[in-house]
Design an enzyme around this catalytic site. Structure first.
Site, short mmCIF file in Angstrom:
data_model
loop_
_atom_site.label_atom_id
_atom_site.label_comp_id
_atom_site.label_asym_id
_atom_site.label_seq_id
_atom_site.Cartn_x
_atom_site.Cartn_y
_atom_site.Cartn_z
N THR A 33 -17.88 31.86 13.37
CA THR A 33 -16.80 32.88 13.15
C THR A 33 -15.15 32.28 12.97
OG1 THR A 33 -16.34 32.82 15.51
CG2 THR A 33 -17.75 34.53 14.70
N ASP A 34 -15.17 31.11 13.22
CA ASP A 34 -13.94 30.22 13.19
C ASP A 34 -13.37 30.37 11.85
OD1 ASP A 34 -15.71 28.16 12.71
OD2 ASP A 34 -14.81 26.66 13.40
N SER A 119 -24.65 13.68 17.19
CA SER A 119 -25.15 14.62 16.45
C SER A 119 -25.99 15.76 17.09
CB SER A 119 -26.23 13.72 15.72
OG SER A 119 -25.58 12.71 14.66
N SER A 124 -18.93 15.42 18.72
CA SER A 124 -18.62 13.88 18.83
C SER A 124 -17.52 13.57 18.05
CB SER A 124 -19.87 13.02 19.00
OG SER A 124 -20.47 13.27 17.85
N SER A 125 -17.68 14.23 16.78
CA SER A 125 -16.85 13.79 15.52
C SER A 125 -15.23 14.31 16.01
CB SER A 125 -17.15 14.29 14.44
OG SER A 125 -17.15 15.86 14.35
N GLU A 157 -12.56 16.68 8.66
CA GLU A 157 -13.85 17.20 8.24
C GLU A 157 -13.99 17.63 6.62
OE1 GLU A 157 -16.45 16.94 10.30
OE2 GLU A 157 -15.36 16.29 12.12
N ASP A 169 -13.80 23.23 16.90
CA ASP A 169 -14.07 21.91 17.52
C ASP A 169 -12.97 21.25 18.16
OD1 ASP A 169 -16.76 22.52 16.67
OD2 ASP A 169 -17.01 20.95 15.37
N TYR A 219 -24.71 23.88 6.01
CA TYR A 219 -23.46 24.42 6.50
C TYR A 219 -22.48 25.04 5.27
CZ TYR A 219 -19.08 24.77 9.54
OH TYR A 219 -18.50 25.07 10.44
#
Length: 384
Positions: A33-34, A119, A124-125, A157, A169, A219
């Site tokens: 949703t972001d 992953s 983590s990224s 990203e 994130d 994605y």
């Protein structure tokens, strides 16, 4: 952090001058949703990435990852393009994004450690981008609002890595509050409020061990589907800018103008925004069972409408319905592998997790891993 500082000193022969930490995150409700400018309920976790550095003269940078003792070196004048499948991209990308804003990062020696699973869907990224960014801020006198630091990470990203992700994130890693979930609005880009997880309940994270690589996944295709659906819906409803602006009733009326795939993608996102706000209402009423049911509904929508689940994730959620103590479960994060999150009573959390893992191994032959997650604070940095 003290252990990282000692390892840094032993490796480089000097002390770091700044240190930062940034947590991983869990998406509680609000899947994909972001980037549709919608609502998300999320939290930071206590697993985090620590990053320490000392500025150096010149242009040459060194970074030591003390988890596997790997080292990356690069010159600041030669970082415009990402190197495929290299973890230092997430740090170089932050420098590149800051340069676009007219902000200079000097050369440095750095060391890092992390307890955020790689992953897996705990971001983590974003934890690495945020920890590095906060360390750069302290070391080089960079002043940016917190929301802009989230945009820097998102830029890494989107622009450097090629993943058209939203702000969730980085936002969760930066704005997380201990023992509380945060309700975020990604149109106004702000935390609307914090929502406590009632006492006596825990979140168990079960890693399917099927690693996801979102850059190589579908994605970006999902995002295109959402934008295509929103464009068509805007033709019927002038107030619609993104799927966030569409009600479930409007979507049903407009179904004939959408392809079946666009309809299902939109149904997932509109449904998720609805579930996020319903979750807040249920938690205010202390209806934890109702909150957990929303997790199951969310996962079913991921499975059927958004098609970002996997057989492994589906089976872990099925187990949650049969193992005593499971109140709700769903995939968390981008999907296509990674983790499921399970809402359980704290008292039997470990026994619950072990039973789920035993069932999963019996079906798949895979030894999954679990973490009983505590909700942690957001990112921080300090001069040493």
């Amino acid at each position: 952090m003290q252990k990282l500082i000692e390892k840094f000193e032993k490796f480089y022969g000097k002390k770091p001058t700044v240190a930062a930490q940034a947590p991983g995150r869990l998406e509680i409700l609000g899947n994909h949703t972001d980037y549709n400018q919608g609502f998300v309920l999320s939290c930071a976790v206590e697993q985090n990435t620590k990053f320490a550095l000392a500025p150096v003269d010149g242009k040459h940078c060194r970074i030591k990852d003390f988890r596997d003792n790997s080292v990356r070196e690069f010159d600041l004048g030669n970082i415009a393009t990402a190197i495929p499948r290299d973890w230092s991209n997430y740090i170089k990308g932050v420098i590149v994004e800051l340069e676009k804003r007219g902000i200079r990062v000097g050369a440095f020696d750095a060391g890092m450690e992390s307890t955020v699973p790689l992953s897996a869907g705990m971001s983590s990224s974003a934890a690495l981008e945020t920890a590095a960014g906060f360390a750069f801020a302290e070391a080089f006198g960079i002043e940016l609002p917190k929301a802009d630091w989230a945009r820097v990470g998102q830029g890494v990203e989107n622009n450097y890595m090629g993943l058209k992700s939203g702000l969730l994130d980085q936002f969760s890693s930066i704005f997380g509050k201990k023992d509380s979930m945060i309700l975020s609005d990604f149109r106004s880009v702000e935390v609307l409020r914090t929502v406590a997880l009632p006492a006596g309940y825990s979140i168990v994270v079960v890693n399917s061990m099927a690693k996801h690589n979102l850059v190589d996944s579908e994605y970006n295709v999902r995002r295109q589907d959402c934008e295509s659906a929103a464009h068509k819906l805007a033709g019927m409803y002038p107030d619609v800018r993104t799927l966030r602006d569409v009600s479930l009733e409007q979507l049903e009326v407009a179904r004939p103008v959408l392809t079946e795939r666009e309809y299902r993608r939109a149904l997932h996102v509109v449904g998720e925004c609805t579930r996020v706000m319903e979750a807040v209402r249920l938690l205010e009423a202390n209806d934890v069972a109702g909150f957990g049911r929303l997790w199951f509904e969310s996962h079913e929508s991921s499975r059927v409408n958004f098609e970002n689940s996997t057989e492994e994730l589906d089976y872990l959620v099925e187990l949650a319905k049969s193992v005593p103590g499971g109140l709700g479960a769903r995939l968390s994060g981008g999907g296509f592998g990674g983790i499921t999150i399970h809402l359980v009573k704290s008292e039997g959390a470990e026994e619950y997790a072990k039973r789920v893992l035993a069932g999963y191994k019996a079906r798949t032959g895979v030894d999954a891993e679990f973490i009983i997650c505590a909700i942690g604070d957001g990112a921080s940095a300090q001069k040493l």
